[in-house]
Design an enzyme around this catalytic site. Sequence first.
Site, PDB file in Angstrom:
ATOM      1  CE  LYS A 190      -4.007  -2.195   2.220  1.00  0.00           C
ATOM      2  NZ  LYS A 190      -5.031  -2.102   3.287  1.00  0.00           N
ATOM      3  CE1 TYR A 202      -9.556  -2.922   0.103  1.00  0.00           C
ATOM      4  CE2 TYR A 202      -8.560  -0.984  -0.904  1.00  0.00           C
ATOM      5  CZ  TYR A 202      -8.452  -2.124  -0.118  1.00  0.00           C
ATOM      6  OH  TYR A 202      -7.246  -2.461   0.448  1.00  0.00           O
ATOM      7  CG  ASN A 222      -3.769  -2.077   6.776  1.00  0.00           C
ATOM      8  OD1 ASN A 222      -3.615  -1.818   5.592  1.00  0.00           O
ATOM      9  ND2 ASN A 222      -4.818  -2.747   7.228  1.00  0.00           N
ATOM     10  CG  HIS A 259      -5.338  -6.106  -0.413  1.00  0.00           C
ATOM     11  ND1 HIS A 259      -6.568  -6.143   0.157  1.00  0.00           N
ATOM     12  CD2 HIS A 259      -5.385  -6.957  -1.479  1.00  0.00           C
ATOM     13  CE1 HIS A 259      -7.343  -6.978  -0.530  1.00  0.00           C
ATOM     14  NE2 HIS A 259      -6.649  -7.471  -1.529  1.00  0.00           N
ATOM     15  CD  GLU A 263      -8.901  -8.752  -3.770  1.00  0.00           C
ATOM     16  OE1 GLU A 263      -7.831  -9.283  -3.402  1.00  0.00           O
ATOM     17  OE2 GLU A 263      -9.752  -8.320  -2.968  1.00  0.00           O
TER      18      GLU A 263
HETATM   19  P1  ATP Z   1      -7.173  -5.846   3.151  1.00  0.00           P
HETATM   20  O1  ATP Z   1      -8.527  -6.125   2.530  1.00  0.00           O
HETATM   21  O2  ATP Z   1      -6.586  -4.506   2.739  1.00  0.00           O
HETATM   22  O3  ATP Z   1      -6.212  -6.972   2.945  1.00  0.00           O
HETATM   23  P2  ATP Z   1      -8.205  -6.657   5.690  1.00  0.00           P
HETATM   24  O4  ATP Z   1      -8.850  -7.763   4.942  1.00  0.00           O
HETATM   25  O5  ATP Z   1      -7.334  -7.005   6.861  1.00  0.00           O
HETATM   26  O6  ATP Z   1      -7.335  -5.750   4.736  1.00  0.00           O
HETATM   27  P3  ATP Z   1     -10.732  -5.285   5.570  1.00  0.00           P
HETATM   28  O7  ATP Z   1     -11.739  -5.436   6.655  1.00  0.00           O
HETATM   29  O8  ATP Z   1     -10.935  -6.027   4.286  1.00  0.00           O
HETATM   30  O9  ATP Z   1      -9.296  -5.649   6.207  1.00  0.00           O
HETATM   31  O10 ATP Z   1     -10.589  -3.731   5.291  1.00  0.00           O
HETATM   32  C1  ATP Z   1      -9.957  -3.287   4.105  1.00  0.00           C
HETATM   33  C2  ATP Z   1      -9.026  -2.158   4.431  1.00  0.00           C
HETATM   34  O11 ATP Z   1      -9.808  -1.052   4.883  1.00  0.00           O
HETATM   35  C3  ATP Z   1      -8.054  -2.404   5.590  1.00  0.00           C
HETATM   36  O12 ATP Z   1      -6.889  -3.087   5.222  1.00  0.00           O
HETATM   37  C4  ATP Z   1      -7.745  -0.997   6.019  1.00  0.00           C
HETATM   38  O13 ATP Z   1      -6.810  -0.379   5.141  1.00  0.00           O
HETATM   39  C5  ATP Z   1      -9.093  -0.316   5.868  1.00  0.00           C
HETATM   40  N1  ATP Z   1      -9.873  -0.362   7.123  1.00  0.00           N
HETATM   41  C6  ATP Z   1     -10.452  -1.449   7.686  1.00  0.00           C
HETATM   42  N2  ATP Z   1     -11.085  -1.128   8.828  1.00  0.00           N
HETATM   43  C7  ATP Z   1     -10.882   0.218   8.985  1.00  0.00           C
HETATM   44  C8  ATP Z   1     -11.287   1.171   9.963  1.00  0.00           C
HETATM   45  N3  ATP Z   1     -12.015   0.823  11.007  1.00  0.00           N
HETATM   46  N4  ATP Z   1     -10.899   2.457   9.788  1.00  0.00           N
HETATM   47  C9  ATP Z   1     -10.170   2.834   8.717  1.00  0.00           C
HETATM   48  N5  ATP Z   1      -9.766   1.991   7.757  1.00  0.00           N
HETATM   49  C10 ATP Z   1     -10.113   0.696   7.883  1.00  0.00           C
HETATM   50 MG    MG Z   2      -9.991  -7.487   3.144  1.00  0.00          MG
END
Ligand code: ATP
Ligand code: MG
Length: 140
Positions: A11, A51, A114, A117, A128
């Site tokens: 990211k 997304y 974070n 992804h 994806e």
């Molecule tokens: P990713 O899909 O990016 O691999 P993930 O599966 O761990 O991460 P998801 O729940 O799919 O988490 O959320 C997608 C992304 O949205 C997260 O990686 C993060 O960047 C962002 N995100 C998730 N929860 C929050 C939140 N509460 N506040 C802000 N951003 C968030």
């Molecule tokens: Mg996810």
Amino acid sequence: MTLQRTFSIIKPDAVKKGATGDILHMLQHAGFNIIGMKMLEITKQQAEGFYAVHASRPFFNSLTTFMSSGPIVVLALEKENAIADLRKLMGATDPAKADSGTIRKKHAASIEANAIHGSDAEETAKFELNYFFAGYELAG
Ligand code: ATP
Ligand code: MG
């Protein structure tokens, strides 16, 4: 066990701070074969398409602004059990809850920024991978 493919993004926060090389090293050290890789910048609209499953979440606008804020590195990865193993190597979404030794523990700044992804299931991995790679771009 047969080989499985998954999709990953380094990211914008991680690319910006120069963590790309270390994350690639961690992936390869864990046995992931990189079969596709490119650096690009996506538009807000492209981030929204990627997304789309999160469209109704309160963080959708902020997340898609963040994901289009700078260069990213998109990766096609191959390994036995790649989808689950990548999720494990990434660590929890919130870096405060991520286990030591994970990519997010080491490189993530916040729950949004974070670092990485990873696809969460076979169907999403397929969607994806197709979103960012044409078939001829993958080394197979
Ligand atoms: P990713 O899909 O990016 O691999 P993930 O599966 O761990 O991460 P998801 O729940 O799919 O988490 O959320 C997608 C992304 O949205 C997260 O990686 C993060 O960047 C962002 N995100 C998730 N929860 C929050 C939140 N509460 N506040 C802000 N951003 C968030
Ligand atoms: Mg996810």
